[in-house]
Design an enzyme around this catalytic site. Structure first.
Site, PDB file in Angstrom:
ATOM      1  N   GLY A   8      33.610  48.639  46.887  1.00 55.14           N
ATOM      2  CA  GLY A   8      34.412  48.289  47.453  1.00 55.14           C
ATOM      3  C   GLY A   8      34.554  46.787  47.917  1.00 55.14           C
ATOM      4  O   GLY A   8      34.952  46.166  48.920  1.00 55.14           O
ATOM      5  N   ASN A  12      36.585  44.433  46.504  1.00 55.75           N
ATOM      6  CA  ASN A  12      37.926  44.139  46.919  1.00 55.75           C
ATOM      7  C   ASN A  12      38.340  44.419  48.289  1.00 55.75           C
ATOM      8  O   ASN A  12      39.334  43.743  48.934  1.00 55.75           O
ATOM      9  CB  ASN A  12      38.873  44.455  45.732  1.00 55.75           C
ATOM     10  N   MET A  72      38.741  55.086  40.990  1.00 58.00           N
ATOM     11  CA  MET A  72      38.614  55.434  39.761  1.00 58.00           C
ATOM     12  C   MET A  72      38.991  56.781  39.465  1.00 58.00           C
ATOM     13  O   MET A  72      38.532  57.856  38.959  1.00 58.00           O
ATOM     14  CB  MET A  72      37.041  55.430  39.285  1.00 58.00           C
ATOM     15  N   ARG A  73      40.517  57.078  39.777  1.00 60.59           N
ATOM     16  CA  ARG A  73      41.226  58.076  39.686  1.00 60.59           C
ATOM     17  C   ARG A  73      42.363  57.753  39.222  1.00 60.59           C
ATOM     18  O   ARG A  73      43.255  56.888  39.475  1.00 60.59           O
ATOM     19  CB  ARG A  73      41.344  58.994  40.860  1.00 60.59           C
ATOM     20  N   LEU A  98      46.402  58.167  39.335  1.00 64.88           N
ATOM     21  CA  LEU A  98      47.242  58.903  40.096  1.00 64.88           C
ATOM     22  C   LEU A  98      48.155  59.605  39.390  1.00 64.88           C
ATOM     23  O   LEU A  98      48.729  59.352  38.263  1.00 64.88           O
ATOM     24  CB  LEU A  98      47.887  57.939  40.944  1.00 64.88           C
ATOM     25  N   ASN A 116      47.460  47.964  42.541  1.00 65.63           N
ATOM     26  CA  ASN A 116      46.265  48.049  41.983  1.00 65.63           C
ATOM     27  C   ASN A 116      46.057  46.708  41.497  1.00 65.63           C
ATOM     28  O   ASN A 116      46.717  45.741  40.983  1.00 65.63           O
ATOM     29  CB  ASN A 116      46.279  49.149  40.676  1.00 65.63           C
ATOM     30  N   HIS A 148      43.351  44.879  38.263  1.00 64.91           N
ATOM     31  CA  HIS A 148      42.867  45.120  37.208  1.00 64.91           C
ATOM     32  C   HIS A 148      42.264  43.967  36.547  1.00 64.91           C
ATOM     33  O   HIS A 148      42.863  42.731  36.700  1.00 64.91           O
ATOM     34  CB  HIS A 148      43.869  45.522  36.090  1.00 64.91           C
ATOM     35  N   GLU A 186      53.870  55.452  36.753  1.00 66.20           N
ATOM     36  CA  GLU A 186      53.347  56.709  36.137  1.00 66.20           C
ATOM     37  C   GLU A 186      52.566  56.396  35.067  1.00 66.20           C
ATOM     38  O   GLU A 186      51.705  57.157  34.428  1.00 66.20           O
ATOM     39  CB  GLU A 186      54.732  57.464  35.671  1.00 66.20           C
ATOM     40  N   ASP A 212      47.877  50.912  34.191  1.00 65.05           N
ATOM     41  CA  ASP A 212      47.903  49.675  34.140  1.00 65.05           C
ATOM     42  C   ASP A 212      49.300  49.055  33.761  1.00 65.05           C
ATOM     43  O   ASP A 212      49.088  48.019  32.875  1.00 65.05           O
ATOM     44  CB  ASP A 212      46.808  49.121  33.321  1.00 65.05           C
TER      45      ASP A 212
END
Length: 212
Positions: free
Chosen positions: A20, A22, A98-99, A101, A115, A117, A150, A153
């Site tokens: 965590g 970030n 690390m899921r 969505l 998010n 990246h 959906e 990234d």
């Protein structure tokens, strides 16, 4: 704009799976006023042993562990969404979550999920982006904060930070330098979204417009 009253606090919901860093940078910037009119309403992890949860507890923040192991993706997502709604989250920030969505989750918070990246998207999506960039031999890389849609990234880009790849870099030093920029970029992106002074045209996020 996420709130019509500038003085009203915007509730941030943080999702994380690991240490965590970030999240901690965001929390420090909220506490110092660099992210004004915001509070972290809840920090949620799908991993019981996530270091970020311990950090959040030390900061006195509300924490929840909602284990994902053995659950279908949407089943777990529904549990997380219930928790976010209970805490009245205005903006959801993925900080090393690390899921992937489910489309259903994304639809519950349209353009209200961010998010980060560790590459300059659309280059090197997915896992181990820093290693991908280093192995490919790029001369410039960085990080991207984007809206979540959906696809993996893929959502509209809010902020990007570029760094040169030095001849002296290895994968670890490069990842560390990218992470430094992630800590800056995420808070910048949160401020842009909370201020509401932007619009999305196609894939392009255009800023410096009047909030409305």
């Amino acid at each position: 704009m996420l709130t019509s009253e500038s003085a009203r606090m915007n509730n941030l919901g943080i999702l994380l799976s690991g240490r965590g860093s970030n999240f901690e940078a965001i929390a420090n910037n909220v506490a110092s006023g660099k992210i004004p009119n915001a509070r972290i309403a809840v920090v949620i992890s799908n991993k019981p042993g996530a270091g970020g949860i311990e950090v959040a507890k030390r900061m006195g923040l509300e924490t929840l562990v909602i284990p994902s192991k053995g659950k279908q993706r949407e089943e777990h997502d529904r549990e997380v969404v219930v928790a976010l709604r209970q805490h009245k989250a205005d903006l959801v920030c993925l900080a090393g979550y690390m899921r992937l969505l489910s489309p259903w989750f994304v639809q519950q918070f349209p353009r209200r999920i961010l998010n980060i990246h560790p590459s300059l998207l659309p280059s090197f999506p997915g896992l181990e982006a820093q290693e991908q960039a280093f192995a490919y031999g790029v001369k410039v890389t960085g990080c991207t904060v984007h809206f979540v849609d959906e696809e993996l990234d893929h959502g509209a880009i809010v902020v990007q930070k570029a760094i040169p790849v030095l001849d002296t870099d290895d994968e670890h030093s490069l990842a560390a330098r990218i992470l430094e920029q992630e800590h800056v970029a995420y808070s910048e992106a949160i401020n842009i979204v909370l201020e509401g002074k932007y619009r999305v045209v196609g894939r392009r996020l255009v800023t410096n417009i009047t909030a409305g």
